[in-house]
Design a protein around this motif. Structure first.
Motif, PDB file in Angstrom:
ATOM      1  N   LYS A   7      -5.406  -6.207  10.417  1.00  0.00           N
ATOM      2  CA  LYS A   7      -6.347  -6.939  11.301  1.00  0.00           C
ATOM      3  C   LYS A   7      -7.910  -6.645  11.263  1.00  0.00           C
ATOM      4  O   LYS A   7      -8.776  -7.436  10.861  1.00  0.00           O
ATOM      5  CB  LYS A   7      -5.868  -7.216  12.883  1.00  0.00           C
ATOM      6  N   TYR A   8      -8.061  -5.497  11.078  1.00  0.00           N
ATOM      7  CA  TYR A   8      -9.237  -4.747  11.093  1.00  0.00           C
ATOM      8  C   TYR A   8      -9.838  -4.503   9.691  1.00  0.00           C
ATOM      9  O   TYR A   8     -10.784  -3.707   9.600  1.00  0.00           O
ATOM     10  CB  TYR A   8      -9.611  -3.796  12.205  1.00  0.00           C
ATOM     11  N   ASP A   9      -9.028  -4.872   8.776  1.00  0.00           N
ATOM     12  CA  ASP A   9      -9.144  -4.612   7.431  1.00  0.00           C
ATOM     13  C   ASP A   9      -9.548  -3.079   6.958  1.00  0.00           C
ATOM     14  O   ASP A   9     -10.284  -2.760   6.158  1.00  0.00           O
ATOM     15  CB  ASP A   9     -10.592  -5.541   6.915  1.00  0.00           C
ATOM     16  N   TYR A  10      -8.685  -2.254   7.445  1.00  0.00           N
ATOM     17  CA  TYR A  10      -8.611  -0.674   7.293  1.00  0.00           C
ATOM     18  C   TYR A  10      -7.828  -0.695   5.995  1.00  0.00           C
ATOM     19  O   TYR A  10      -8.001   0.397   5.205  1.00  0.00           O
ATOM     20  CB  TYR A  10      -7.889  -0.059   8.452  1.00  0.00           C
ATOM     21  N   ILE A  11      -6.727  -1.370   5.943  1.00  0.00           N
ATOM     22  CA  ILE A  11      -5.890  -1.277   4.439  1.00  0.00           C
ATOM     23  C   ILE A  11      -5.783  -2.813   3.981  1.00  0.00           C
ATOM     24  O   ILE A  11      -5.887  -3.760   4.608  1.00  0.00           O
ATOM     25  CB  ILE A  11      -4.354  -0.789   4.834  1.00  0.00           C
ATOM     26  N   ASN A  12      -5.325  -2.819   2.692  1.00  0.00           N
ATOM     27  CA  ASN A  12      -5.180  -4.115   1.992  1.00  0.00           C
ATOM     28  C   ASN A  12      -3.864  -4.669   2.224  1.00  0.00           C
ATOM     29  O   ASN A  12      -3.041  -4.024   2.727  1.00  0.00           O
ATOM     30  CB  ASN A  12      -5.565  -3.896   0.456  1.00  0.00           C
ATOM     31  N   PRO A  13      -3.669  -5.882   2.085  1.00  0.00           N
ATOM     32  CA  PRO A  13      -2.430  -6.443   2.511  1.00  0.00           C
ATOM     33  C   PRO A  13      -1.161  -6.095   1.588  1.00  0.00           C
ATOM     34  O   PRO A  13      -0.087  -5.766   2.009  1.00  0.00           O
ATOM     35  CB  PRO A  13      -2.774  -8.015   2.004  1.00  0.00           C
ATOM     36  N   TYR A  14      -1.397  -5.668   0.356  1.00  0.00           N
ATOM     37  CA  TYR A  14      -0.390  -5.193  -0.501  1.00  0.00           C
ATOM     38  C   TYR A  14       0.194  -3.659  -0.004  1.00  0.00           C
ATOM     39  O   TYR A  14       1.159  -3.667  -0.016  1.00  0.00           O
ATOM     40  CB  TYR A  14      -0.872  -5.093  -1.983  1.00  0.00           C
ATOM     41  N   GLU A  15      -0.716  -2.839   0.667  1.00  0.00           N
ATOM     42  CA  GLU A  15      -0.269  -1.689   1.144  1.00  0.00           C
ATOM     43  C   GLU A  15       0.390  -1.776   2.431  1.00  0.00           C
ATOM     44  O   GLU A  15       1.414  -1.096   2.665  1.00  0.00           O
ATOM     45  CB  GLU A  15      -1.414  -0.825   1.220  1.00  0.00           C
ATOM     46  N   ALA A  17       2.311  -4.450   3.168  1.00  0.00           N
ATOM     47  CA  ALA A  17       3.457  -4.980   2.757  1.00  0.00           C
ATOM     48  C   ALA A  17       4.371  -4.030   2.268  1.00  0.00           C
ATOM     49  O   ALA A  17       5.647  -3.936   2.506  1.00  0.00           O
ATOM     50  CB  ALA A  17       3.490  -6.070   1.836  1.00  0.00           C
ATOM     51  N   SER A  18       3.952  -2.844   1.750  1.00  0.00           N
ATOM     52  CA  SER A  18       4.948  -1.866   1.133  1.00  0.00           C
ATOM     53  C   SER A  18       5.332  -1.098   2.044  1.00  0.00           C
ATOM     54  O   SER A  18       6.346  -0.564   2.113  1.00  0.00           O
ATOM     55  CB  SER A  18       4.138  -1.089  -0.219  1.00  0.00           C
ATOM     56  N   ILE A  20       5.749  -2.102   5.290  1.00  0.00           N
ATOM     57  CA  ILE A  20       6.704  -2.951   5.989  1.00  0.00           C
ATOM     58  C   ILE A  20       8.269  -3.012   5.028  1.00  0.00           C
ATOM     59  O   ILE A  20       9.190  -2.840   5.527  1.00  0.00           O
ATOM     60  CB  ILE A  20       6.211  -4.206   6.401  1.00  0.00           C
ATOM     61  N   ASN A  21       7.949  -3.041   3.732  1.00  0.00           N
ATOM     62  CA  ASN A  21       9.380  -3.121   2.963  1.00  0.00           C
ATOM     63  C   ASN A  21      10.319  -1.909   2.978  1.00  0.00           C
ATOM     64  O   ASN A  21      11.368  -2.003   2.847  1.00  0.00           O
ATOM     65  CB  ASN A  21       8.853  -3.624   1.549  1.00  0.00           C
ATOM     66  N   ARG A  22       9.450  -0.790   3.371  1.00  0.00           N
ATOM     67  CA  ARG A  22      10.425   0.412   3.492  1.00  0.00           C
ATOM     68  C   ARG A  22      11.319   0.325   4.553  1.00  0.00           C
ATOM     69  O   ARG A  22      12.459   1.061   4.471  1.00  0.00           O
ATOM     70  CB  ARG A  22       9.343   1.650   3.652  1.00  0.00           C
ATOM     71  N   VAL A  23      11.107  -0.296   5.460  1.00  0.00           N
ATOM     72  CA  VAL A  23      12.022  -0.628   6.593  1.00  0.00           C
ATOM     73  C   VAL A  23      13.028  -1.692   6.447  1.00  0.00           C
ATOM     74  O   VAL A  23      13.932  -1.560   7.137  1.00  0.00           O
ATOM     75  CB  VAL A  23      10.963  -0.892   8.137  1.00  0.00           C
ATOM     76  N   ILE A  24      12.808  -2.583   5.754  1.00  0.00           N
ATOM     77  CA  ILE A  24      13.371  -3.818   5.864  1.00  0.00           C
ATOM     78  C   ILE A  24      14.822  -3.578   5.114  1.00  0.00           C
ATOM     79  O   ILE A  24      15.764  -4.029   5.703  1.00  0.00           O
ATOM     80  CB  ILE A  24      12.895  -4.998   5.058  1.00  0.00           C
ATOM     81  N   LEU A  25      14.889  -2.788   3.967  1.00  0.00           N
ATOM     82  CA  LEU A  25      16.355  -2.683   3.325  1.00  0.00           C
ATOM     83  C   LEU A  25      17.232  -1.981   4.283  1.00  0.00           C
ATOM     84  O   LEU A  25      18.455  -2.269   4.478  1.00  0.00           O
ATOM     85  CB  LEU A  25      16.155  -2.110   1.915  1.00  0.00           C
ATOM     86  N   PRO A  26      16.577  -0.725   4.880  1.00  0.00           N
ATOM     87  CA  PRO A  26      17.795  -0.177   5.879  1.00  0.00           C
ATOM     88  C   PRO A  26      18.057  -1.034   6.949  1.00  0.00           C
ATOM     89  O   PRO A  26      19.130  -0.676   7.558  1.00  0.00           O
ATOM     90  CB  PRO A  26      16.748   1.114   6.053  1.00  0.00           C
ATOM     91  N   ALA A  69       5.828 -10.229  -0.058  1.00  0.00           N
ATOM     92  CA  ALA A  69       4.722 -10.610  -0.868  1.00  0.00           C
ATOM     93  C   ALA A  69       3.888 -11.529  -0.465  1.00  0.00           C
ATOM     94  O   ALA A  69       4.457 -12.613   0.127  1.00  0.00           O
ATOM     95  CB  ALA A  69       5.489 -10.946  -2.328  1.00  0.00           C
ATOM     96  N   LEU A  70       2.819 -11.558  -0.745  1.00  0.00           N
ATOM     97  CA  LEU A  70       1.767 -12.547  -0.627  1.00  0.00           C
ATOM     98  C   LEU A  70       1.906 -13.841  -1.185  1.00  0.00           C
ATOM     99  O   LEU A  70       2.127 -13.530  -2.555  1.00  0.00           O
ATOM    100  CB  LEU A  70       0.466 -11.892  -0.311  1.00  0.00           C
ATOM    101  N   PRO A  71       1.510 -14.963  -0.725  1.00  0.00           N
ATOM    102  CA  PRO A  71       1.395 -16.064  -1.847  1.00  0.00           C
ATOM    103  C   PRO A  71       0.398 -16.029  -2.708  1.00  0.00           C
ATOM    104  O   PRO A  71      -0.915 -15.572  -2.243  1.00  0.00           O
ATOM    105  CB  PRO A  71       1.671 -17.354  -0.873  1.00  0.00           C
ATOM    106  N   PRO A  72       0.485 -16.610  -3.788  1.00  0.00           N
ATOM    107  CA  PRO A  72      -0.675 -16.500  -4.703  1.00  0.00           C
ATOM    108  C   PRO A  72      -1.731 -17.427  -4.305  1.00  0.00           C
ATOM    109  O   PRO A  72      -1.706 -18.443  -3.445  1.00  0.00           O
ATOM    110  CB  PRO A  72      -0.204 -17.185  -6.245  1.00  0.00           C
ATOM    111  N   LEU A  73      -3.009 -17.138  -4.429  1.00  0.00           N
ATOM    112  CA  LEU A  73      -4.187 -17.680  -4.033  1.00  0.00           C
ATOM    113  C   LEU A  73      -4.417 -19.123  -4.565  1.00  0.00           C
ATOM    114  O   LEU A  73      -3.905 -19.294  -5.898  1.00  0.00           O
ATOM    115  CB  LEU A  73      -5.411 -17.047  -4.290  1.00  0.00           C
TER     116      LEU A  73
END
Length: 81
Positions: A7-15, A17-18, A20-26, A69-73
């Motif tokens: 929200k405060y733009d400290y990290i990019n969306p891809y980082e 998402a990665s 969050i993805n570490r938690v999804i499969l477990p 993953a983010l949708p393409p622009l």
């Protein structure tokens, strides 16, 4: 924490998402194991409650919607520099 950083733009969306993805499969594997445990131990009501969520998880995994993953622009959003 990831969403606040995003929200405060400290990290990019891809980082984000990665992370969050570490938690999804477990989570998917835990849900499947719990559903199987209910089936084996004879807790039929809990097993029946668990089936729709397990179906949703399997469907998300098969369609690869779990990746976050983010949708393409769209072309109207891109700018040429």
């Amino acid at each position: 924490m990831c969403l606040a950083d995003l929200k405060y733009d400290y990290i990019n969306p891809y980082e984000s998402a990665s992370r969050i993805n570490r938690v999804i499969l477990p989570e998917f594997f835990t849900q499947g194991a719990l559903c199987l445990f209910y089936l084996v131990t004879g807790h039929w009501f809990m097993f029946l409650l668990c089936i729709p969520y397990l179906y949703y998880d399997v469907r998300m995994y098969m369609d690869k919607h779990h990746l976050g993953a983010l949708p393409p622009l769209s072309p109207s959003c891109t700018t040429l520099s």
